[in-house]
Scaffold this motif. Structure first.
Motif, short mmCIF file in Angstrom:
data_model
loop_
_atom_site.label_atom_id
_atom_site.label_comp_id
_atom_site.label_asym_id
_atom_site.label_seq_id
_atom_site.Cartn_x
_atom_site.Cartn_y
_atom_site.Cartn_z
N ARG A 15 0.83 -1.20 0.00
CA ARG A 15 0.00 0.00 0.00
C ARG A 15 0.87 1.26 0.00
NH1 ARG A 15 -2.57 -0.57 4.49
NH2 ARG A 15 -1.57 1.12 5.67
N HIS A 16 1.99 1.20 0.75
CA HIS A 16 2.92 2.33 0.74
C HIS A 16 3.50 2.55 -0.66
CE1 HIS A 16 2.67 3.12 4.92
NE2 HIS A 16 3.41 2.11 5.34
N ILE A 17 3.76 1.47 -1.37
CA ILE A 17 4.28 1.60 -2.74
C ILE A 17 3.23 2.27 -3.63
CG2 ILE A 17 4.96 0.33 -4.81
CD1 ILE A 17 6.32 -1.69 -3.02
N ALA A 18 1.97 1.85 -3.49
CA ALA A 18 0.89 2.47 -4.28
C ALA A 18 0.77 3.96 -3.96
CB ALA A 18 -0.43 1.76 -4.00
N ASP A 19 0.89 4.30 -2.67
CA ASP A 19 0.84 5.71 -2.28
C ASP A 19 2.01 6.49 -2.89
OD1 ASP A 19 -1.43 5.25 -0.80
OD2 ASP A 19 -0.38 5.10 1.12
N LEU A 20 3.18 5.85 -2.92
CA LEU A 20 4.36 6.51 -3.48
C LEU A 20 4.18 6.73 -4.99
CD1 LEU A 20 7.18 7.57 -2.80
CD2 LEU A 20 8.08 5.28 -3.21
N MET A 21 3.61 5.76 -5.67
CA MET A 21 3.30 5.95 -7.09
C MET A 21 2.39 7.15 -7.30
SD MET A 21 2.61 2.11 -8.56
CE MET A 21 3.83 0.80 -8.45
N ALA A 22 1.38 7.26 -6.42
CA ALA A 22 0.44 8.37 -6.54
C ALA A 22 1.12 9.71 -6.27
CB ALA A 22 -0.73 8.17 -5.58
N ARG A 23 1.98 9.73 -5.25
CA ARG A 23 2.68 10.98 -4.92
C ARG A 23 3.56 11.44 -6.07
NH1 ARG A 23 3.87 12.33 0.28
NH2 ARG A 23 4.74 14.21 -0.69
N LEU A 24 4.23 10.50 -6.72
CA LEU A 24 5.14 10.83 -7.82
C LEU A 24 4.44 10.84 -9.17
CD1 LEU A 24 8.28 8.73 -6.78
CD2 LEU A 24 7.81 11.15 -6.34
N GLU A 25 3.14 10.50 -9.16
CA GLU A 25 2.32 10.51 -10.37
C GLU A 25 2.90 9.60 -11.46
OE1 GLU A 25 1.85 14.67 -11.33
OE2 GLU A 25 0.11 14.81 -10.02
N VAL A 26 3.20 8.36 -11.06
CA VAL A 26 3.69 7.35 -11.99
C VAL A 26 2.83 6.09 -11.82
CG1 VAL A 26 6.03 8.26 -11.93
CG2 VAL A 26 5.39 6.45 -10.33
N ARG A 27 3.07 5.10 -12.70
CA ARG A 27 2.19 3.92 -12.69
C ARG A 27 2.95 2.60 -12.58
NH1 ARG A 27 -2.57 4.47 -17.00
NH2 ARG A 27 -3.35 2.82 -15.65
N SER A 28 4.24 2.64 -12.32
CA SER A 28 4.99 1.40 -12.15
C SER A 28 6.16 1.65 -11.22
CB SER A 28 5.51 0.89 -13.50
OG SER A 28 6.59 1.70 -13.97
N ARG A 29 6.75 0.57 -10.70
CA ARG A 29 7.91 0.69 -9.81
C ARG A 29 9.12 1.24 -10.57
NH1 ARG A 29 7.80 -4.19 -5.39
NH2 ARG A 29 5.55 -4.26 -5.09
N PHE A 30 9.26 0.81 -11.82
CA PHE A 30 10.37 1.34 -12.61
C PHE A 30 10.25 2.85 -12.74
CE2 PHE A 30 12.08 2.70 -16.71
CZ PHE A 30 13.41 2.32 -16.56
N GLN A 31 9.02 3.33 -12.99
CA GLN A 31 8.81 4.76 -13.13
C GLN A 31 9.07 5.51 -11.82
OE1 GLN A 31 4.80 4.83 -14.68
NE2 GLN A 31 5.50 4.80 -16.80
N ILE A 32 8.83 4.84 -10.69
CA ILE A 32 9.19 5.44 -9.40
C ILE A 32 10.68 5.76 -9.40
CG2 ILE A 32 9.51 5.02 -6.93
CD1 ILE A 32 6.96 3.43 -6.91
N GLY A 33 11.50 4.78 -9.83
CA GLY A 33 12.95 4.99 -9.84
C GLY A 33 13.36 6.12 -10.76
N VAL A 34 12.77 6.15 -11.95
CA VAL A 34 13.12 7.20 -12.91
C VAL A 34 12.75 8.57 -12.36
CG1 VAL A 34 12.63 8.12 -15.21
CG2 VAL A 34 12.93 5.66 -14.90
#
Length: 234
Positions: free
Chosen positions: A195-214
């Motif tokens: 759930r924290h990962i999903a929240d982080l995706m939302a905060r960074l406005e991305v849709r995948s873990r790879f995009q979180i890193g980028v």
């Protein structure tokens, strides 16, 4: 003339009251959506039903695979719990915040729109619009307001600030830990960690873990001590 039901209008503009049929009326209107919807909310609403309806509208559109754009004013967001909005973002909704002055509106496929008036009043009302020229003007104004706005998670200075929990989750991703190991490292359940990962995706406005890193690398959020080799973990 004031009408209460959406289905009676072929073209033009009709004013209707937000009475006990409001939920059913919006559900009926949503059946017209083929590709996209723009939901613009400027004025804070005092009605709990109005807030619940907004959630129903967005959830139904996303569940049906439609493109959803959510446009909000800063004043409206000050009174809202942002967690549902972040959840919408993680499901694919695009969210922007603008200082432009605009009316509450729902625009579907540029073919039909609802404009709310009397926000906060005891008997609020709305207008159903199926007039092509006015629809084009409404959509163009919404587009200009959208382009002038910024992302939900961006504060006035344009910088995204993560709390300690989000930074810890980001670090586990950067280290390339599997979910189970990362959850143990943070002392949380696997479900909470994801759930924290999903929240982080939302905060960074991305849709995948790879995009979180980028995105995190672009914003300079990665812990240099862990090195860049851990990027493969995203």
């Amino acid at each position: 003339m004031e009408h209460k039901r959406f289905g009676r209008l072929a073209t033009g503009i009709v004013r209707f009251s937000q009475d006990g049929h409001w939920d059913q009326d919006v559900q009926q209107l949503l059946r017209f959506a083929r590709r996209e919807a723009v939901v613009a909310v400027s004025n804070p609403a005092n009605s709990v039903d109005h807030l619940r309806l907004g959630q129903v509208v967005v959830d139904d559109l996303l569940s049906a695979g439609k493109q959803v754009r959510l446009l909000y004013s800063p004043d409206y967001l000050e009174l809202r719990d942002r967690r549902p909005l972040l959840r919408h973002s993680s499901r694919g909704a695009q969210i922007r915040v603008t200082d432009n002055d605009f009316h509450n509106a729902l625009i579907i496929d540029r073919r039909v729109a609802v404009l709310w008036s009397g926000a906060g009043a005891d008997q609020p009302y709305a207008y159903l619009v199926r007039e092509p020229a006015l629809l084009r003007a409404l959509h163009q104004f919404a587009l200009l307001s959208w382009q002038s706005g910024h992302g939900l998670s961006e504060p006035a200075g344009g910088r995204i600030v993560l709390d300690d929990t989000a930074r810890a989750v980001l670090n586990t991703l950067n280290l390339g830990l599997i979910d189970e190991a990362a959850a143990r490292r943070l002392g949380v359940s696997l479900r909470t960690y994801r759930r924290h990962i999903a929240d982080l995706m939302a905060r960074l406005e991305v849709r995948s873990r790879f995009q979180i890193g980028v995105r995190a690398a672009q914003l300079g959020m990665l812990d240099d001590s862990s090195g860049t080799h851990g990027m493969s973990g995203f």
